[in-house]
Design a protein around this motif. Structure first.
Motif, PDB file in Angstrom:
ATOM      1  N   VAL A 225      59.372 -10.832  46.710  1.00  0.00           N
ATOM      2  CA  VAL A 225      57.967 -11.123  46.981  1.00  0.00           C
ATOM      3  C   VAL A 225      57.812 -11.980  48.232  1.00  0.00           C
ATOM      4  O   VAL A 225      56.706 -12.083  48.791  1.00  0.00           O
ATOM      5  CB  VAL A 225      57.316 -11.786  45.738  1.00  0.00           C
ATOM      6  CG1 VAL A 225      57.655 -13.271  45.659  1.00  0.00           C
ATOM      7  CG2 VAL A 225      55.821 -11.568  45.702  1.00  0.00           C
TER       8      VAL A 225
ATOM      9  N   ILE B 194      53.066  -5.208  47.948  1.00  0.00           N
ATOM     10  CA  ILE B 194      53.068  -5.895  49.245  1.00  0.00           C
ATOM     11  C   ILE B 194      53.746  -5.015  50.292  1.00  0.00           C
ATOM     12  O   ILE B 194      53.249  -4.829  51.407  1.00  0.00           O
ATOM     13  CB  ILE B 194      53.791  -7.257  49.126  1.00  0.00           C
ATOM     14  CG1 ILE B 194      53.016  -8.202  48.201  1.00  0.00           C
ATOM     15  CG2 ILE B 194      53.959  -7.895  50.505  1.00  0.00           C
ATOM     16  CD1 ILE B 194      53.777  -9.455  47.826  1.00  0.00           C
ATOM     17  N   LYS B 195      54.865  -4.447  49.915  1.00  0.00           N
ATOM     18  CA  LYS B 195      55.627  -3.613  50.844  1.00  0.00           C
ATOM     19  C   LYS B 195      54.847  -2.372  51.266  1.00  0.00           C
ATOM     20  O   LYS B 195      54.905  -1.940  52.437  1.00  0.00           O
ATOM     21  CB  LYS B 195      56.945  -3.205  50.189  1.00  0.00           C
ATOM     22  CG  LYS B 195      57.893  -2.469  51.126  1.00  0.00           C
ATOM     23  CD  LYS B 195      59.226  -2.193  50.449  1.00  0.00           C
ATOM     24  CE  LYS B 195      60.177  -1.470  51.409  1.00  0.00           C
ATOM     25  NZ  LYS B 195      61.500  -1.204  50.775  1.00  0.00           N
TER      26      LYS B 195
ATOM     27  N   LYS C  82      47.953  -8.062  50.179  1.00  0.00           N
ATOM     28  CA  LYS C  82      48.492  -9.029  51.119  1.00  0.00           C
ATOM     29  C   LYS C  82      49.468  -9.962  50.400  1.00  0.00           C
ATOM     30  O   LYS C  82      49.251 -10.326  49.247  1.00  0.00           O
ATOM     31  CB  LYS C  82      47.345  -9.832  51.733  1.00  0.00           C
ATOM     32  CG  LYS C  82      47.782 -10.832  52.793  1.00  0.00           C
ATOM     33  CD  LYS C  82      46.566 -11.588  53.320  1.00  0.00           C
ATOM     34  CE  LYS C  82      46.998 -12.670  54.323  1.00  0.00           C
ATOM     35  NZ  LYS C  82      45.822 -13.456  54.789  1.00  0.00           N
ATOM     36  N   LYS C  83      50.531 -10.335  51.063  1.00  0.00           N
ATOM     37  CA  LYS C  83      51.537 -11.210  50.457  1.00  0.00           C
ATOM     38  C   LYS C  83      50.934 -12.568  50.080  1.00  0.00           C
ATOM     39  O   LYS C  83      50.221 -13.175  50.879  1.00  0.00           O
ATOM     40  CB  LYS C  83      52.699 -11.438  51.432  1.00  0.00           C
ATOM     41  CG  LYS C  83      53.848 -12.259  50.852  1.00  0.00           C
ATOM     42  CD  LYS C  83      55.018 -12.313  51.809  1.00  0.00           C
ATOM     43  CE  LYS C  83      54.807 -13.312  52.914  1.00  0.00           C
ATOM     44  NZ  LYS C  83      54.896 -14.714  52.429  1.00  0.00           N
TER      45      LYS C  83
ATOM     46  N   ALA D 191      55.770  -7.139  44.510  1.00  0.00           N
ATOM     47  CA  ALA D 191      56.530  -6.970  45.756  1.00  0.00           C
ATOM     48  C   ALA D 191      56.376  -5.548  46.296  1.00  0.00           C
ATOM     49  O   ALA D 191      56.254  -5.339  47.521  1.00  0.00           O
ATOM     50  CB  ALA D 191      57.998  -7.297  45.512  1.00  0.00           C
TER      51      ALA D 191
END
Length: 536
Positions: free
Chosen positions: A320, A281-282, A287-288, A278
């Motif tokens: 996530v 991603i942030k 990429k998520k 997570a």
């Protein structure tokens, strides 16, 4: 007075029996059977020596050809022990040698029936065909008996790569195994026929016109041609787009049967790795993903009954921003314990569930617990799980994920049911921490690779302690982790919707190949009765 001749001494029966046992030809056949079994074991992962398997069956064919049924039974047992004792050594990692050897001997005894049958049909014309059918019939028996069967060690599971593998897409593991065995017995038959021709003193151009030799060569060559011809049928192309999948390997605090003594730690480890994802991603580093897969037993704390576990999983799913498939041990209101996969939505929490249907005897449940306790107190460490009743495909952000929990990957029908149910990719969440750093993980991964080709699906393998892997539909491994380390994998995988011939055919290839074996046994019995009538 008539002289009486001295009595003739009766031959010493025990000495004659000893001489038979020490017969060099008998010892040579026993050695061949043992060598064949060891060679088949060496062909299996973690070594990727798939081409040794046909050579193994060539040696077995030489050992069994022309033997009586009783000899075939014994030679089959020797082969089975030489093969299965080392192959299944992982089963004794934490419980000692007795359960391991008991399992190997039990499976070898069933395998010895194949030796008996192969010896019986070995005098028939085109005997490699009938003998290969007998072998598949024996594998079908082992996959169902006893205690629901133990297909581990099927020939097909030693072929995660190589020329024969694509055959799985047209006839599943039975046809793949049949092709390997037929090739091997064909090689053995070629060697036997060449020896016969040589003994007849006519090795020349006429040898090439020998029908028996040509038939034996065809048995050896046709499976190889079939594998090469089938290869173009295996495709990696997306048919319904791609899915971005994250696999989480949290690791465990300790190895062995007591890996879950710190059950909260196992859950925390998987939450921790998901939170790391997570954070990436942030930050924009990755990429998520569309969906996240956790392993079997990633939460041995029942999240329905324990609010802290519920909150931790929800926190990870929200962080996530994607649904998570969570492996948990769950006790229902009526007291039943299930090995369950839970589809956890970041907004709505737990939803659809899949309960493992094919449980591992002596591990997840204990048959005849009182009886087996006589031999080992370790039986009380076995679980009391209740099997699920149906296939369930998770809809994870639009991707249909077919669930096959760990040990279930060994069973043809369990995997096929999920594809028939509409799975676009397959997930095999597993927990191999019990078996330390043994070969078990690699043997199971090979099964998953064969399943990918059999059903033309990408296969995701999240494992608590490794090896986790992303497997392409062609059976190749795109990504993998190491053992006993925290890790995550991210991959774009094709969503496939078409059904292979193997998926459509279902159990019928196994039925037809078993019928070939039984037909050969019936023909051999008829010939035997005919000879007895003639001799009588």
């Amino acid at each position: 007075m008539t002289a009486t001749a001295p009595p003739v001494a009766a031959p010493d029966a025990s000495a004659a029996a000893t001489a038979r046992r020490l017969d060099p030809r008998r010892l040579a056949r026993t050695g061949l059977a043992a060598a064949a079994g060891l060679l088949l074991y060496v062909s299996f992962p973690p070594r990727e020596l798939w081409w040794l398997a046909p050579l193994s069956y060539a040696l077995l064919g030489l050992a069994l050809h022309g033997r009586r049924m009783r000899a075939g039974l014994g030679l089959g047992l020797v082969f089975g022990l030489a093969y299965l004792v080392p192959l299944l050594s992982w089963t004794g990692v934490d419980v000692g040698a007795l359960p391991w050897l008991a399992l190997a001997v039990a499976e070898a005894l069933i395998m010895s029936l194949a030796g008996l049958g192969i010896a019986y049909v070995s005098r028939l014309p085109l005997w490699p065909l009938w003998a290969s059918g007998v072998w598949i019939a024996d594998e079908a028996l082992r996959a169902r008996f006893p205690f629901g069967g133990f297909p581990w060690g099927k020939v097909a599971f030693g072929q995660p790569s190589g020329v024969f593998l694509p055959i799985a897409s047209i006839g599943g593991t039975p046809l793949l195994g049949f092709a390997v065995v037929l090739c091997g017995f064909g090689l053995g038959a070629v060697a036997l026929r060449l020896r016969t021709v040589r003994d007849g003193g006519r090795i020349d151009m006429s040898t090439l016109r020998d029908r028996a030799l040509a038939a034996a060569a065809a048995c050896a060559v046709v499976p190889v041609i079939a594998g090469a011809a089938t290869a173009p049928l295996v495709s990696d192309a997306p048919q319904a787009g791609t899915a971005r999948v994250a696999l989480i390997q949290g690791n465990v605090p300790r190895m062995g049967l007591d890996f879950n003594a710190q059950r909260r730690a196992v859950l925390d480890y998987h939450v921790r790795e998901t939170m790391k994802l997570a954070a990436k991603i942030k930050s924009g580093a990755v990429k998520k993903p569309d969906l996240v897969l956790w392993p079997e037993n990633s939460s041995d704390i029942d999240p329905y009954a324990n609010q802290d576990a519920y909150d931790e999983i929800t926190k990870a799913a929200q962080a996530v921003g994607a649904p998570i498939s969570v492996g948990a041990v769950v006790t229902t209101a009526d007291g039943e314990v299930h090995n369950r996969l839970i589809l956890w939505n970041p907004k709505t929490g737990p939803g659809a569930t899949y309960d493992k249907r094919h449980l591992q005897p002596f591990g997840e449940y204990m048959p005849y617990r009182g009886f087996f306790r006589i031999f080992s107190k370790d039986v009380d460490r076995a679980g009391n799980f209740v099997p699920g009743k149906k296939a369930v495909v998770f809809d994870m952000a639009g991707t249909k994920v077919g669930n096959v929990t760990c040990y279930e990957a060994a069973f043809d029908d369990v995997v096929r049911d999920q594809v028939d149910k509409g799975a676009q990719i397959l997930a095999v969440p597993s927990n191999n921490a019990t078996f330390d750093r043994s070969q078990m993980t690699y043997q199971q991964l090979a099964m998953d690779r064969v399943r990918a080709v059999e059903h033309d699906r990408a296969v995701m393998v999240p494992v608590t302690s490794g090896v986790s892997a992303v497997i392409r539909p062609d059976g190749s491994v795109a990504q993998h982790t190491g053992l006993f380390e925290p890790a995550m994998l991210l991959a774009n995988v094709p969503r496939r919707t078409s059904l292979t011939l193997a998926t459509r055919a279902g159990v019928w290839p196994e039925v037809l190949l078993t019928a070939i074996g039984l037909g050969g046994l019936g023909w051999a019995a008829a010939r035997s009765r005919g000879r007895r009538r003639t001799d009588g």
